[in-house]
Design an enzyme around this catalytic site. Structure first.
Site: not given
Length: 264
Positions: A93-94, A97, A103
């Site tokens: 997930h990170e 980014h 998101h």
């Protein structure tokens, strides 16, 4: 923390490999921070980036988009009880980014803001997003837009509540104004068969050089005489000149004596 260095490096490796498998990005491990585009570290509480951790629970990690002085930085909360599976999922997930992804509104996406142990792989929406930013993995594939919105400037935070961080940057480039290729027209009226430079037309409304339209020669046609629509003009004319400002018509019969007529 409860996780050893080997498992941390392995989790980072497998997370990057998942993103590499669906994008044109490639990764290799660097041993010196100054050479790395992405930096992953465990930190506690206040750690001088304005995004303090809160101890065990709630906020697990945060990362910064690929711009500014903190670009490519991933911070993991040291106080969490990490294991290999949870670390790999959060890293997926990170790292998204750090590539520029925000998101997702797709709850099956690894970029969905709620932490769910059932999602541990990139899905089609994640693939669409990374290809939208970096190009197609398969050059013959069709580019599909992701279902998410552009990112804001603040770094997204992984936490167990829904956030509204969008995915892609808001475009600021304005549509260019297309200027005329050849500038303003400078073509003069076509030359007539006789010089008309000294036509006695007086300007109105203070215009010193009223525009004059030169009409082509009018030939008399017995089936369509000129007298009905222009009762003041003889049937046989050589040329007619009209001023669009004064509304004066100068007509030339078959002699060189000109006449001036105004039509309302």
């Amino acid at each position: 923390m409860k996780i050893n260095t080997t498992d941390v490096r392995t989790a980072i490796y497998h997370s990057l490999q998942q993103w590499q498998s669906v994008s044109l990005l490639t990764f290799k491990e660097e041993y010196y921070d100054e050479n790395a585009d992405i930096k992953v570290s465990f930190v506690k509480g206040k750690h001088n980036d304005g995004w303090d951790f809160d101890g065990k629970g709630r906020i697990l990690a945060h990362a910064f988009f690929p711009s500014g002085s903190m670009r490519g930085v991933v911070h993991l909360d040291y106080d969490e009880d990490w294991d290999f599976a949870s670390l790999k999922q959060v890293l997926l997930h990170e790292l998204g980014h750090t590539f520029g992804l925000g998101h997702s509104s797709d709850n099956k996406s690894i970029m969905f803001p709620w932490n769910s142990s059932s999602v541990d792989n990139v899905n089609q929406d994640d693939k669409n997003g990374i290809e939208w930013l970096y190009g197609l993995k398969n050059k013959w594939a069709k580019l599909s837009p992701p279902v998410t919105k552009p990112p804001v400037t603040k770094p997204p935070v992984t936490k167990p509540i829904l956030t509204t961080v969008p995915r892609f940057p808001v475009p600021t480039t304005q549509v260019p104004i297309i200027q005329p290729r050849f500038g303003n027209p400078t073509t003069h009226s076509p030359t007539t068969r006789h010089p008309l430079q000294k036509i006695p037309i007086q300007p109105r409304f203070g215009h010193s050089n009223p525009p004059i339209r030169y009409n082509p020669p009018i030939r008399y046609n017995p089936k369509h005489p000129l007298s009905p629509p222009f009762k003041s003009i003889p049937n046989s004319l050589l040329n007619v000149v009209n001023s669009s400002i004064t509304n004066l018509y100068v007509y030339f019969p078959n002699t060189w004596n000109s006449s001036i007529i105004k039509f309302n």
